[in-house]
Enzyme design. Sequence first.
Site, PDB file in Angstrom:
ATOM      1  CB  CYS A 195      -0.931  -0.011   1.179  1.00  0.00           C
ATOM      2  SG  CYS A 195      -0.227   0.198   2.732  1.00  0.00           S
TER       3      CYS A 195
ATOM      4  NE  ARG B 162      -4.620   1.233   1.496  1.00  0.00           N
ATOM      5  CZ  ARG B 162      -4.302   1.901   0.387  1.00  0.00           C
ATOM      6  NH1 ARG B 162      -5.288   1.492  -0.739  1.00  0.00           N
ATOM      7  NH2 ARG B 162      -3.372   2.732   0.078  1.00  0.00           N
TER       8      ARG B 162
ATOM      9  CG  ASP C 169      -5.265   5.049   2.707  1.00  0.00           C
ATOM     10  OD1 ASP C 169      -5.607   4.911   3.773  1.00  0.00           O
ATOM     11  OD2 ASP C 169      -4.271   5.746   2.307  1.00  0.00           O
TER      12      ASP C 169
END
Length: 161
Positions: free
Chosen positions: A11, A17, A129
């Site tokens: 990420c 994440r 996100d």
Amino acid sequence: MEPAKRLLFVCHGNIIRSPLAEHLFLHLGAQAGLDGRFQADSAGTSSEEHGNPPDVRMLRTAAAHGLEYSGRARRVTPADLDRFDLILAMDRHNRRDLLALARTPEQRAKVRLLREFDPQTRGETDVPDPWYDGQAEFESVYTIVERSLRGLLEALQRGEV
């Protein structure tokens, strides 16, 4: 016995994440009796969070689902594109950055989007996100990542990846 397949989850900052994906993938694999068949790591395309621990909001969300983990953020390196068999980007921006880092067609072929394995993707390719969002978004991201990882594990077991 076949060597363990090495997966890298990527990420932006490697604090929300991708560390979730790394640890949840290993957890789900162990639950499925696949311990030792896979190795996983995570990294970020940016160095701005380098050395920082995972985001506490995602740690709380994961803990509510029975998953606890730790670690430190790191930036993806060109060597990662050789070391790992499959590199899973959380969104199109991460994928673009990884492809720009790739030096060969073989390295580019390893880069995929995690949501390619989400059976409920409905055309959405990015794991959102939740950095600027509330706790409900962290829960939503957890659900998306878990669903995508289950699809990935199934594809790996069928030899499709």
